[in-house]
Design a protein around this motif. Structure first.
Motif, short mmCIF file in Angstrom:
data_model
loop_
_atom_site.label_atom_id
_atom_site.label_comp_id
_atom_site.label_asym_id
_atom_site.label_seq_id
_atom_site.Cartn_x
_atom_site.Cartn_y
_atom_site.Cartn_z
N VAL A 76 0.88 -1.17 0.00
CA VAL A 76 0.00 0.00 0.00
C VAL A 76 0.91 1.22 0.00
O VAL A 76 1.62 1.47 0.98
N GLY A 77 0.91 1.95 -1.10
CA GLY A 77 1.84 3.07 -1.22
C GLY A 77 3.27 2.57 -1.14
O GLY A 77 3.65 1.62 -1.83
N LYS A 137 -7.79 -3.27 2.40
CA LYS A 137 -7.78 -1.81 2.31
C LYS A 137 -9.12 -1.29 1.78
O LYS A 137 -9.71 -1.86 0.88
N GLY A 138 -9.56 -0.22 2.42
CA GLY A 138 -10.85 0.37 2.08
C GLY A 138 -12.00 -0.16 2.90
O GLY A 138 -13.08 0.43 2.93
N PHE A 164 3.44 8.35 6.69
CA PHE A 164 2.51 7.26 6.42
C PHE A 164 1.54 6.96 7.55
O PHE A 164 0.71 6.07 7.43
N ASN A 165 1.63 7.70 8.66
CA ASN A 165 0.77 7.34 9.80
C ASN A 165 -0.71 7.55 9.51
O ASN A 165 -1.57 6.94 10.13
N ASN A 166 -1.03 8.41 8.53
CA ASN A 166 -2.45 8.64 8.23
C ASN A 166 -3.02 7.62 7.25
O ASN A 166 -4.17 7.73 6.83
N ILE A 167 -2.20 6.61 6.88
CA ILE A 167 -2.73 5.56 6.00
C ILE A 167 -3.76 4.71 6.74
O ILE A 167 -4.63 4.09 6.14
N LYS A 209 -6.44 3.18 4.18
CA LYS A 209 -6.80 3.94 2.99
C LYS A 209 -6.32 3.24 1.73
O LYS A 209 -5.28 2.58 1.74
N GLU A 210 -7.07 3.38 0.67
CA GLU A 210 -6.71 2.75 -0.61
C GLU A 210 -5.70 3.61 -1.35
O GLU A 210 -5.64 4.80 -1.18
#
Length: 215
Positions: free
Chosen positions: A123-124, A159-160, A199-202, A214-215
């Protein structure tokens, strides 16, 4: 070896046709609520007896319970335009089936699932390797505890998808865990710190509900 298949339907004609496929070991269930984890390889979900607008809700429940198990959505031709690819399914097929079509789709998904078992989850710029219990962020290894790793893995695999705190607690700590859901919040906070500011807000907080990746 036959493919162990869960068929969720109330349509006897459909159930009979699926059971005629010799490649499948079919278990028929009238609803998601009667479905238990019996080592299935794939799930076939018939939408005939539900409002098509409710399909996402039921598919989300399926994905939470069986995570990476492939799901094929069975629809009628008149509802094709109502299907949304953001729903939690891997493929769809129109009933009545064309000869050999269902078997071919199952073979393709089962083959893809076998390959996925040895693959990484990305993811990312976050790469998670389940077999090695390894997490790489921006090409640097991040050391996580076992529970932190399993929590991140569950969220990244789905994810999502929104998980409630209780769902995360049950799946990661087990249904017999006597601690409260505050444990989940503590581990999410530690995960965010270890992933770093970029990346903590992923891992997104869904207010009054839980968390999602998050996607």
């Amino acid at each position: 070896m036959k493919t162990k298949t869960a068929l969720i339907t109330q349509n006897k004609e459909l159930a009979l046709e699926v059971r005629m496929l010799q490649m499948l070991d079919v278990s028929v269930h009238g609803s998601i609520n009667t479905l238990k984890d019996e080592g299935f390889n794939i799930v076939l979900f018939d939408t005939e007896h539900i409002d098509i607008s409710d399909a996402q809700f039921y598919l989300s429940k399926l994905r939470k319970r069986f995570q990476r198990l492939p799901v094929i959505l069975i629809v009628r031709a008149g509802y094709l335009e109502s299907i949304n690819r953001d729903w939690f399914f891997d493929d769809f097929i129109v009933f009545p089936f064309r000869k050999g079509e269902l078997g071919a789709r199952i073979d393709r998904l089962i083959g893809a699932e076998i390959e996925l078992k040895d693959s990484v989850i990305k993811v990312g710029n976050i790469i998670l390797e389940p077999e090695k219990y390894s997490v790489i962020v921006n090409n640097e290894k991040v050391v996580l505890t076992y529970k932190e790793f399993e929590l991140l893995k569950l969220l990244m695999e789905n994810k999502g998808m929104v998980f409630t705190r209780q769902e995360l607690l049950s799946q990661i700590w087990g249904v017999e865990y006597i601690g409260g859901t505050r444990t989940v919040d503590v581990h999410i906070r530690r995960l965010r710190i270890k992933l770093g500011n970029e990346f903590n807000n992923i891992i997104e907080t869904i207010r009054n509900v839980g968390y999602k990746c998050k996607e």
